[in-house]
Design an enzyme around this catalytic site. Structure first.
Site, PDB file in Angstrom:
ATOM      1  N   GLN A  61       0.809  -1.207   0.000  1.00  0.00           N
ATOM      2  CA  GLN A  61       0.000   0.000   0.000  1.00  0.00           C
ATOM      3  C   GLN A  61       0.851   1.270   0.000  1.00  0.00           C
ATOM      4  O   GLN A  61       0.309   2.379   0.026  1.00  0.00           O
ATOM      5  CB  GLN A  61      -0.918  -0.004   1.228  1.00  0.00           C
ATOM      6  CG  GLN A  61      -1.917  -1.148   1.227  1.00  0.00           C
ATOM      7  CD  GLN A  61      -2.639  -1.303   2.558  1.00  0.00           C
ATOM      8  OE1 GLN A  61      -2.442  -0.531   3.499  1.00  0.00           O
ATOM      9  NE2 GLN A  61      -3.490  -2.312   2.653  1.00  0.00           N
ATOM     10  N   HIS A 104      -0.746  -0.015   5.613  1.00  0.00           N
ATOM     11  CA  HIS A 104      -1.260   1.072   6.456  1.00  0.00           C
ATOM     12  C   HIS A 104      -0.282   2.239   6.628  1.00  0.00           C
ATOM     13  O   HIS A 104       0.162   2.541   7.735  1.00  0.00           O
ATOM     14  CB  HIS A 104      -1.671   0.527   7.821  1.00  0.00           C
ATOM     15  CG  HIS A 104      -2.720  -0.533   7.771  1.00  0.00           C
ATOM     16  ND1 HIS A 104      -3.231  -1.133   8.906  1.00  0.00           N
ATOM     17  CD2 HIS A 104      -3.367  -1.113   6.729  1.00  0.00           C
ATOM     18  CE1 HIS A 104      -4.133  -2.027   8.558  1.00  0.00           C
ATOM     19  NE2 HIS A 104      -4.230  -2.042   7.229  1.00  0.00           N
ATOM     20  N   TYR A 162     -10.423 -10.837  11.159  1.00  0.00           N
ATOM     21  CA  TYR A 162     -10.450 -11.407   9.813  1.00  0.00           C
ATOM     22  C   TYR A 162     -10.598 -12.926   9.839  1.00  0.00           C
ATOM     23  O   TYR A 162     -11.112 -13.521   8.909  1.00  0.00           O
ATOM     24  CB  TYR A 162      -9.176 -11.020   9.048  1.00  0.00           C
ATOM     25  CG  TYR A 162      -9.138  -9.567   8.650  1.00  0.00           C
ATOM     26  CD1 TYR A 162      -9.902  -9.101   7.601  1.00  0.00           C
ATOM     27  CD2 TYR A 162      -8.339  -8.660   9.336  1.00  0.00           C
ATOM     28  CE1 TYR A 162      -9.871  -7.764   7.231  1.00  0.00           C
ATOM     29  CE2 TYR A 162      -8.309  -7.320   8.987  1.00  0.00           C
ATOM     30  CZ  TYR A 162      -9.079  -6.881   7.925  1.00  0.00           C
ATOM     31  OH  TYR A 162      -9.062  -5.549   7.574  1.00  0.00           O
ATOM     32  N   GLU A 187     -14.505   4.207  10.104  1.00  0.00           N
ATOM     33  CA  GLU A 187     -14.969   5.287  10.968  1.00  0.00           C
ATOM     34  C   GLU A 187     -14.776   6.659  10.331  1.00  0.00           C
ATOM     35  O   GLU A 187     -13.747   6.927   9.716  1.00  0.00           O
ATOM     36  CB  GLU A 187     -14.196   5.286  12.290  1.00  0.00           C
ATOM     37  CG  GLU A 187     -14.367   4.056  13.145  1.00  0.00           C
ATOM     38  CD  GLU A 187     -13.547   4.115  14.420  1.00  0.00           C
ATOM     39  OE1 GLU A 187     -13.599   3.137  15.184  1.00  0.00           O
ATOM     40  OE2 GLU A 187     -12.863   5.143  14.663  1.00  0.00           O
ATOM     41  N   TYR A 216      -8.435   7.885  19.801  1.00  0.00           N
ATOM     42  CA  TYR A 216      -9.548   7.350  19.016  1.00  0.00           C
ATOM     43  C   TYR A 216      -9.677   5.834  19.113  1.00  0.00           C
ATOM     44  O   TYR A 216     -10.465   5.234  18.398  1.00  0.00           O
ATOM     45  CB  TYR A 216      -9.453   7.867  17.574  1.00  0.00           C
ATOM     46  CG  TYR A 216      -9.811   9.332  17.549  1.00  0.00           C
ATOM     47  CD1 TYR A 216     -11.107   9.744  17.336  1.00  0.00           C
ATOM     48  CD2 TYR A 216      -8.854  10.299  17.846  1.00  0.00           C
ATOM     49  CE1 TYR A 216     -11.461  11.086  17.383  1.00  0.00           C
ATOM     50  CE2 TYR A 216      -9.188  11.644  17.903  1.00  0.00           C
ATOM     51  CZ  TYR A 216     -10.499  12.029  17.671  1.00  0.00           C
ATOM     52  OH  TYR A 216     -10.847  13.370  17.738  1.00  0.00           O
TER      53      TYR A 216
END
Length: 360
Positions: free
Chosen positions: A81, A141, A254, A233, A243
């Site tokens: 990613q 990520h 998963y 979210e 958070y």
């Protein structure tokens, strides 16, 4: 018939009309042949700069749809990613742009903030302003979007696929950072002087925030992030707030139907404004302010990757999400980034390499 009933009927009719107008919007293809156009920034009426995840910066003629390569920066860790991520025109200094990317540091990727000069159709003077403490050899990520308030820059960093990073405040992974325009740390950041938290952190407990937008009118910072299996979210980002990831989550593991974390809510943890179950896999977020699309004014627009649409969210005066619409699903495209021009035009990119403009 009472005046109150007439007023309620009028509001309902206007709401239904707005919904109908939003659903009737069309997408006009502006360009194609791009390679995962991750970030967009509007330069002028004719020009847009595009960051491709493979590590190439493109200049696009919005009138003709033609694009050319301006620069392929060195040391872009384009794996998984990671790669060249967001791009944004500087509001602080003329002819400057900001970029985020996964930088190759001894074979590992670290989400990094850079700056370059843009003038006369050329990019020059590339400079890394801030290399975050988020290095790993995983391709997961990285975040990362850029947003600006009146005098500061924010950018988001994912947890790098390591859950504990969300609550580890001695890493930048899993957090949103606030910096000065030159990449240095503002003295009024919430954790400056706290040895248990890195000075640059503005908020933490994030999984993978790939949408970040500062609304100048309300002076609010909004974020959207990927949950695990379910539990994406939308968050209203507050100074110094936690958070929750991975202590709280609305998603499942998963490997089975087990909830992630200790629960959905917990004292001391900021709750989300909106949760998506199942996940839409968000790629971007803007809050639209403009007259060209009055039906969208004041609403959040999120690009959905997995569920291939633009997610339109209505926020009430109390900051709560009260309605949701899905548009552009007929394209079947993974919508990566959404950009609003100063004139109120809305452009969006897709992972298949297309750029579209919304039309009434």
């Amino acid at each position: 018939m009472s005046i109150k009933i007439i007023q309620r009927i009028s509001v309902l009719m206007l709401t239904l009309l707005a919904v109908s107008n939003v659903q009737a919007m069309e997408a006009v293809k502006v360009a194609s042949g791009l390679h995962i156009p991750w970030g967009l920034t509007y330069v002028d009426d004719n020009t847009m700069l595009i960051s491709q995840r493979d590590g190439v910066i493109k200049q696009l003629d919005l009138k003709t749809g033609k694009h050319e390569t301006l620069l392929k920066p060195a040391n872009v860790w384009a794996q998984g990613q990671g790669g060249l991520l967001d791009i944004a025109l500087s509001p602080f200094e003329a002819n400057k742009i900001y970029l985020t990317y996964s930088k190759d540091v001894n074979g590992e990727g670290a989400t990094t903030l850079a700056q370059a000069s843009y003038k006369d159709g050329k990019l020059s003077d590339w400079q890394d302003l801030f290399i975050s403490a988020s290095r790993t050899d995983t391709g997961r990520h990285f975040g990362s979007r850029i947003a600006f308030d009146n005098n500061s820059l924010y950018f988001s960093i994912g947890d790098r696929g390591v859950r504990d990073n969300g609550q580890d405040t001695l890493t930048h992974a899993g957090s949103i950072l606030r910096l000065k325009p030159d990449g240095s740390t503002p003295s009024d950041n919430p954790f400056v002087g706290n040895e248990a938290v890195l000075d640059e952190i503005w908020s933490y407990g994030h999984r993978n925030p790939q949408g970040l937008f500062f609304d100048a009118q309300s002076q609010k910072l909004w974020s959207i992030e990927h949950g695990p299996r379910g539990g994406d979210e939308i968050n209203l980002i507050k100074r110094g707030a936690n958070y929750g990831w991975p202590v709280t989550s609305h998603g499942k593991e998963y490997w089975g139907p087990m909830s992630v974390g200790e629960g959905k809510l917990k004292e001391g943890i900021e709750p989300p404004v909106k949760v998506y179950v199942p996940s839409i896999a968000p790629g971007s977020l803007v809050l639209y302010r403009g007259d060209k699309f009055p039906e969208l004014n004041g609403k959040l627009l999120a690009g959905a990757l997995k569920l291939t649409h633009i997610n339109v969210v209505t926020i009430n005066d109390a900051g709560k999400a009260v309605a949701e619409q899905r548009i552009m699903s007929e394209l079947g495209e993974r919508i990566r980034d959404i950009e609003v021009s100063p004139q109120g035009d809305i452009y969006f990119s897709t992972d298949s390499g297309n750029l579209y403009r919304l039309k009434q």
